[in-house]
Scaffold this active site. Structure first.
Site, PDB file in Angstrom:
ATOM      1  N   GLU A   9       0.725  -1.087   0.088  1.00 25.89           N
ATOM      2  CA  GLU A   9      -0.050  -0.259   0.015  1.00 25.89           C
ATOM      3  C   GLU A   9       0.959   1.302  -0.133  1.00 25.89           C
ATOM      4  OE1 GLU A   9      -2.937  -0.107   2.965  1.00 25.89           O
ATOM      5  OE2 GLU A   9      -3.968  -1.895   2.160  1.00 25.89           O
ATOM      6  N   HIS A  28      -9.242  10.131   2.006  1.00 24.30           N
ATOM      7  CA  HIS A  28      -8.779   9.042   1.092  1.00 24.30           C
ATOM      8  C   HIS A  28      -9.278   9.313  -0.357  1.00 24.30           C
ATOM      9  CE1 HIS A  28      -8.438   5.022  -0.157  1.00 24.30           C
ATOM     10  NE2 HIS A  28      -8.211   4.500   0.688  1.00 24.30           N
ATOM     11  N   ARG A  84      -1.107   9.251   1.060  1.00 22.66           N
ATOM     12  CA  ARG A  84      -2.452   9.616   0.614  1.00 22.66           C
ATOM     13  C   ARG A  84      -2.746  11.082   0.606  1.00 22.66           C
ATOM     14  NH1 ARG A  84      -5.783   5.483   4.712  1.00 22.66           N
ATOM     15  NH2 ARG A  84      -5.505   3.502   3.338  1.00 22.66           N
ATOM     16  N   HIS A 105     -11.650  10.318   5.766  1.00 19.86           N
ATOM     17  CA  HIS A 105     -11.648   8.734   6.066  1.00 19.86           C
ATOM     18  C   HIS A 105     -11.257   8.642   7.343  1.00 19.86           C
ATOM     19  CE1 HIS A 105     -10.872   4.739   4.891  1.00 19.86           C
ATOM     20  NE2 HIS A 105      -9.531   4.776   5.349  1.00 19.86           N
ATOM     21  N   ARG A 163      -1.367   9.656   8.456  1.00 25.53           N
ATOM     22  CA  ARG A 163      -1.406   8.039   8.778  1.00 25.53           C
ATOM     23  C   ARG A 163      -0.815   7.186   7.676  1.00 25.53           C
ATOM     24  NH1 ARG A 163      -5.082   3.513   8.403  1.00 25.53           N
ATOM     25  NH2 ARG A 163      -6.376   5.062   7.221  1.00 25.53           N
TER      26      ARG A 163
END
Length: 520
Positions: free
Chosen positions: A115, A233, A279, A338, A373
């Site tokens: 990811e 997100h 992100r 998100h 994060r």
């Protein structure tokens, strides 16, 4: 006023952190406050990617910690990152022993996904995109079989009772319709009730996750850390659903690309890692394409083809509901609120600034996430701190005792949540405190929040406005751009502000008053 005294630890919330902590507290008696039936409405159950952990032979906790610090844009507590990543492996093994059906290869090893911002494939998954749901089902089954845990379903926590700086109990009411409140006093209070994504009009969070638990703690005087840092997100499915379904980051890990209506891979010119950039960078790029009318979309066609239907069933189902065929069509996406990196400030054991109060999961701010994060560190943090909270609470309790079940017989009364006001609050947050922020937009949002707060008749709505105020005030105060917080009027990071923020609600209200004076 009805007051009930119990020898149980009170846990507010019913997601992964809450249930894992309840199991770790056994045989100490526990009362879990769940607004809905277990497994319904918890963000944990919606998590698709999985749990980040250095399980592969070529990976180490140190590398995981380094990636966490790097993604956090200068404000991660490095010692916390090292501690959490070092404990990750044990929690995966623990969940496996409980029965979680993690994806395994032919040799029995864990199948790992790559990811964004991870230096290697490090995310332990279940059935492609079913990690949150399957872990929750495992924990629910274990909780149901644990005699020391009582679950009060259909009950909503709406406030904390504070005495001499110590949290003595939790005010509860019926969830879903008005009732009078009952004060439940317990041996300790653990907040594990989720984040704040639902405070925004475009979100991937379940409908009930709207900052209420953080607001409860803030209204009681707890210190809130990093409130301005909200993660958006980049690939929520833009199908018009509320909440927006999520197209898991694992799709991009498999090679799916982001294109616009002209068929251009716009991330190639934005960041060297393209679709696997952090992100916040991908979310702003998606937002920019949306604002420019170029309709961003996630293209899985060439890399997955028909496999997307079987390997990522949650995504396939969301597409089916929207009339999208991901085998032959790109999936329209939007940036959506998100995850809240901010929350109730805790120490390494999960203890808040108020006595007798612990916090774990997304409602907390531990220093792990910094300004941004790292993907799939959310469930990991919830696991690590749920256990740490449980051990810290157990250490101050006497020997386990048998506690009779708590009987909640709610009186009549109470006020319904004004859903029109909630919708207005959510739109104000998206408009002024969203992906891209400015002083003018933040002042406008703070003005709307203040008006809604003034007319609020329910404690739940007051909890929401408290958290919204903290997010907007902290964003107004941070005159730079860092991680999930982007100020168009201060687009560069300021090295002098490379630190965490801490605010009480009283301080946030002062900032709001000053901001509104500047508007006048």
């Amino acid at each position: 006023m009805t007051t009930i005294r119990t020898d149980r630890v009170i846990i507010v919330g019913a997601g992964l952190g809450a249930l894992y902590a309840a199991l770790k507290l056994a045989p100490h008696p526990v009362l879990v406050i769940s607004p809905e039936i277990l497994g319904v409405g918890a963000s944990s159950a919606w998590a698709q990617g999985g749990v980040a952990a250095a399980m592969a032979a070529n990976d180490t906790p140190e590398a995981h910690a380094q990636d966490t610090v790097r993604a956090g844009a200068g404000t991660v507590d490095a010692a916390i990152a090292q501690m959490v990543t070092a404990e990750a492996r044990q929690h995966i093994l623990d969940l496996t022993d409980l029965g979680t059906p993690f994806d395994r290869d032919a040799k029995g090893g864990y199948v790992m996904s790559r990811e964004a911002a991870h230096s290697t494939a490090r995310v332990v998954r279940v059935k492609g995109d079913q990690a949150g749901h399957e872990i929750m089902q495992t924990l629910i089954a274990a909780v149901r079989e644990t005699p020391s845990v009582q679950v009060a379903e259909g009950v909503l926590a709406s406030g904390l009772d504070l005495r001499d700086g110590q949290v003595a109990g939790v005010w509860v009411e019926r969830a879903g319709f008005p009732s009078g409140r009952i004060l439940v006093e317990g041996t300790a209070v653990l907040l594990a009730g989720g984040g704040s994504g639902g405070l925004f009009a475009v979100t991937t969070n379940p409908p009930r996750i709207r900052g209420q638990v953080i607001g409860m703690a803030a209204r009681a005087g707890a210190v809130i850390a990093d409130a301005e840092f909200v993660q958006f997100h980049p690939t929520a499915i833009a199908s018009g659903e509320d909440p927006a379904p999520l197209a898991t980051e694992a799709l991009r890990g498999e090679g799916a690309t982001l294109i616009n209506s002209a068929g251009e891979r716009f991330m190639l010119t934005v960041h060297p890692d393209a679709e696997l950039a952090p992100r916040d960078i991908v979310a702003r790029a998606v937002y920019s394409e949306t604002q420019a009318g170029r309709r961003p979309a996630l293209d899985t066609r060439s890399v997955l083809g028909a496999e997307v239907l079987t390997r990522f069933p949650a995504v396939a189902e969301a597409c089916k509901r929207a009339g999208i065929d991901p085998v032959s069509q790109p999936i329209p996406v939007a940036a959506a609120a998100h995850y809240h990196m901010g929350g109730v400030a805790t120490d390494p054991q999960g203890h808040a600034s108020l006595g007798n109060l612990w916090v774990c999961g997304e409602a907390s701010s531990t220093g792990l996430h910094g300004a941004n994060r790292l993907a799939s560190n959310g469930l990991l943090e919830a696991l690590v701190y749920a256990r740490r909270c449980a051990l810290d609470i157990a250490a101050m309790l006497p020997a386990p005792v048998d506690a009779p079940p708590v009987v909640l017989d709610f009186p009549q009364g109470g006020a319904a949540v004004d859903e029109v006001a909630v919708a207005r609050l959510r739109q104000a947050m998206t408009d002024g405190v969203g992906v891209v922020r400015t002083a003018q937009g933040l002042r406008q949002a703070l003005s709307v929040i203040a008006e809604i707060e003034l007319n609020a008749t329910s404690e739940t709505l007051r909890n929401m406005t408290a958290t919204a105020t903290l997010i907007a005030a902290a964003a107004y105060l941070r005159r730079e751009s860092r991680g999930g917080h982007f100020r168009a009027d201060y687009p560069q990071a300021d090295p002098a502000q490379a630190h965490r923020s801490r605010l009480t609600l009283a301080e946030a209200l002062q900032i709001r008053a000053q901001a509104l004076e500047e508007t006048a």
